[in-house]
Design a protein around this motif. Structure first.
Motif, PDB file in Angstrom:
ATOM      1  N   LYS A   6       0.876  -1.170   0.000  1.00 22.70           N
ATOM      2  CA  LYS A   6       0.000   0.000   0.000  1.00 22.70           C
ATOM      3  C   LYS A   6       0.916   1.223   0.000  1.00 22.70           C
ATOM      4  O   LYS A   6       1.694   1.425   0.926  1.00 22.70           O
ATOM      5  N   ILE A   7       0.807   2.027  -1.054  1.00 21.80           N
ATOM      6  CA  ILE A   7       1.687   3.179  -1.231  1.00 21.80           C
ATOM      7  C   ILE A   7       0.835   4.436  -1.124  1.00 21.80           C
ATOM      8  O   ILE A   7      -0.169   4.577  -1.825  1.00 21.80           O
ATOM      9  N   THR A   8       1.247   5.360  -0.252  1.00 20.46           N
ATOM     10  CA  THR A   8       0.508   6.598  -0.010  1.00 20.46           C
ATOM     11  C   THR A   8       1.409   7.782  -0.308  1.00 20.46           C
ATOM     12  O   THR A   8       2.552   7.834   0.153  1.00 20.46           O
ATOM     13  N   LEU A   9       0.890   8.747  -1.063  1.00 22.77           N
ATOM     14  CA  LEU A   9       1.627   9.981  -1.353  1.00 22.77           C
ATOM     15  C   LEU A   9       1.487  10.910  -0.153  1.00 22.77           C
ATOM     16  O   LEU A   9       0.386  11.349   0.176  1.00 22.77           O
ATOM     17  N   VAL A  10       2.602  11.198   0.537  1.00 24.22           N
ATOM     18  CA  VAL A  10       2.543  12.003   1.755  1.00 24.22           C
ATOM     19  C   VAL A  10       3.185  13.377   1.583  1.00 24.22           C
ATOM     20  O   VAL A  10       3.045  14.232   2.453  1.00 24.22           O
ATOM     21  N   LYS A  11       3.874  13.604   0.477  1.00 22.92           N
ATOM     22  CA  LYS A  11       4.500  14.894   0.231  1.00 22.92           C
ATOM     23  C   LYS A  11       4.215  15.308  -1.204  1.00 22.92           C
ATOM     24  O   LYS A  11       4.205  14.486  -2.107  1.00 22.92           O
ATOM     25  N   SER A  12       3.988  16.591  -1.396  1.00 23.25           N
ATOM     26  CA  SER A  12       3.623  17.106  -2.706  1.00 23.25           C
ATOM     27  C   SER A  12       4.763  16.970  -3.709  1.00 23.25           C
ATOM     28  O   SER A  12       5.939  17.024  -3.355  1.00 23.25           O
ATOM     29  N   THR A  13       4.392  16.838  -4.974  1.00 26.93           N
ATOM     30  CA  THR A  13       5.390  16.749  -6.044  1.00 26.93           C
ATOM     31  C   THR A  13       5.675  18.103  -6.678  1.00 26.93           C
ATOM     32  O   THR A  13       6.386  18.176  -7.683  1.00 26.93           O
ATOM     33  N   ILE A  14       5.162  19.181  -6.108  1.00 29.26           N
ATOM     34  CA  ILE A  14       5.335  20.507  -6.692  1.00 29.26           C
ATOM     35  C   ILE A  14       6.810  20.870  -6.843  1.00 29.26           C
ATOM     36  O   ILE A  14       7.229  21.340  -7.885  1.00 29.26           O
ATOM     37  N   GLY A  15       7.621  20.644  -5.825  1.00 24.45           N
ATOM     38  CA  GLY A  15       9.033  21.005  -5.901  1.00 24.45           C
ATOM     39  C   GLY A  15       9.927  19.898  -6.425  1.00 24.45           C
ATOM     40  O   GLY A  15      11.137  20.074  -6.536  1.00 24.45           O
ATOM     41  N   ALA A  16       9.337  18.749  -6.761  1.00 23.38           N
ATOM     42  CA  ALA A  16      10.122  17.589  -7.178  1.00 23.38           C
ATOM     43  C   ALA A  16      10.612  17.741  -8.619  1.00 23.38           C
ATOM     44  O   ALA A  16      10.011  18.457  -9.419  1.00 23.38           O
ATOM     45  N   ILE A  17      11.694  17.045  -8.925  1.00 23.72           N
ATOM     46  CA  ILE A  17      12.197  17.079 -10.294  1.00 23.72           C
ATOM     47  C   ILE A  17      11.245  16.306 -11.205  1.00 23.72           C
ATOM     48  O   ILE A  17      10.521  15.418 -10.742  1.00 23.72           O
ATOM     49  N   PRO A  18      11.197  16.644 -12.489  1.00 20.04           N
ATOM     50  CA  PRO A  18      10.229  16.025 -13.405  1.00 20.04           C
ATOM     51  C   PRO A  18      10.262  14.493 -13.430  1.00 20.04           C
ATOM     52  O   PRO A  18       9.221  13.854 -13.551  1.00 20.04           O
ATOM     53  N   LYS A  19      11.438  13.909 -13.306  1.00 16.83           N
ATOM     54  CA  LYS A  19      11.544  12.450 -13.312  1.00 16.83           C
ATOM     55  C   LYS A  19      10.788  11.839 -12.127  1.00 16.83           C
ATOM     56  O   LYS A  19      10.125  10.815 -12.258  1.00 16.83           O
ATOM     57  N   ARG A  21       8.270  13.297 -10.513  1.00 15.25           N
ATOM     58  CA  ARG A  21       6.836  13.526 -10.762  1.00 15.25           C
ATOM     59  C   ARG A  21       6.272  12.435 -11.648  1.00 15.25           C
ATOM     60  O   ARG A  21       5.185  11.920 -11.411  1.00 15.25           O
ATOM     61  N   ALA A  22       7.014  12.093 -12.690  1.00 18.01           N
ATOM     62  CA  ALA A  22       6.569  11.059 -13.622  1.00 18.01           C
ATOM     63  C   ALA A  22       6.483   9.700 -12.923  1.00 18.01           C
ATOM     64  O   ALA A  22       5.562   8.918 -13.179  1.00 18.01           O
ATOM     65  N   THR A  23       7.420   9.412 -12.034  1.00 18.63           N
ATOM     66  CA  THR A  23       7.407   8.148 -11.303  1.00 18.63           C
ATOM     67  C   THR A  23       6.202   8.058 -10.389  1.00 18.63           C
ATOM     68  O   THR A  23       5.532   7.021 -10.321  1.00 18.63           O
ATOM     69  N   VAL A  24       5.890   9.146  -9.689  1.00 11.77           N
ATOM     70  CA  VAL A  24       4.716   9.171  -8.808  1.00 11.77           C
ATOM     71  C   VAL A  24       3.444   8.950  -9.624  1.00 11.77           C
ATOM     72  O   VAL A  24       2.567   8.187  -9.241  1.00 11.77           O
ATOM     73  N   GLU A  25       3.363   9.599 -10.778  1.00 12.85           N
ATOM     74  CA  GLU A  25       2.201   9.436 -11.665  1.00 12.85           C
ATOM     75  C   GLU A  25       2.106   7.984 -12.160  1.00 12.85           C
ATOM     76  O   GLU A  25       1.028   7.407 -12.229  1.00 12.85           O
ATOM     77  N   ALA A  26       3.243   7.387 -12.495  1.00  7.73           N
ATOM     78  CA  ALA A  26       3.270   6.010 -12.986  1.00  7.73           C
ATOM     79  C   ALA A  26       2.845   5.017 -11.893  1.00  7.73           C
ATOM     80  O   ALA A  26       2.305   3.953 -12.203  1.00  7.73           O
ATOM     81  N   LEU A  27       3.086   5.372 -10.647  1.00  5.24           N
ATOM     82  CA  LEU A  27       2.633   4.529  -9.541  1.00  5.24           C
ATOM     83  C   LEU A  27       1.121   4.614  -9.366  1.00  5.24           C
ATOM     84  O   LEU A  27       0.533   3.810  -8.645  1.00  5.24           O
ATOM     85  N   GLY A  28       0.492   5.591  -9.997  1.00  2.00           N
ATOM     86  CA  GLY A  28      -0.948   5.736  -9.919  1.00  2.00           C
ATOM     87  C   GLY A  28      -1.401   6.719  -8.862  1.00  2.00           C
ATOM     88  O   GLY A  28      -2.582   6.769  -8.511  1.00  2.00           O
ATOM     89  N   LEU A  29      -0.462   7.513  -8.353  1.00  2.00           N
ATOM     90  CA  LEU A  29      -0.792   8.481  -7.314  1.00  2.00           C
ATOM     91  C   LEU A  29      -1.020   9.846  -7.938  1.00  2.00           C
ATOM     92  O   LEU A  29      -0.171  10.356  -8.662  1.00  2.00           O
ATOM     93  N   LYS A  30      -2.190  10.433  -7.667  1.00  2.00           N
ATOM     94  CA  LYS A  30      -2.525  11.719  -8.264  1.00  2.00           C
ATOM     95  C   LYS A  30      -2.633  12.832  -7.229  1.00  2.00           C
ATOM     96  O   LYS A  30      -2.194  13.937  -7.458  1.00  2.00           O
TER      97      LYS A  30
END
Length: 60
Positions: A6-19, A21-30
């Motif tokens: 069970k994977i939970t997004l706990v920190k925003s991707t706003i400041g993250a590098i594009p790679k 962000r893409a990985t978080v999106e690929a995991l299915g986390l929006k």
């Protein structure tokens, strides 16, 4: 060993590098604090390792 994670997004991707962000999106986390259940395999673990500072992982 658990067969699902069970994977939970706990920190925003706003400041993250594009790679990352893409990985978080690929995991299915929006959205923040949303969770997904994925199989416990090498591909999933590799993606989690890339963004371990943004997600929380629990074995199911």
């Amino acid at each position: 060993m658990a067969d699902k994670l069970k994977i939970t997004l706990v920190k925003s991707t706003i400041g993250a590098i594009p790679k990352h962000r893409a990985t978080v999106e690929a995991l299915g986390l929006k959205k923040l604090n949303k969770s997904v259940e994925l199989p416990n395999n090498a591909a999933t673990k590799g993606m989690i390792a890339q963004v371990r500072h943004l997600v929380k992982v629990e074995e199911i």
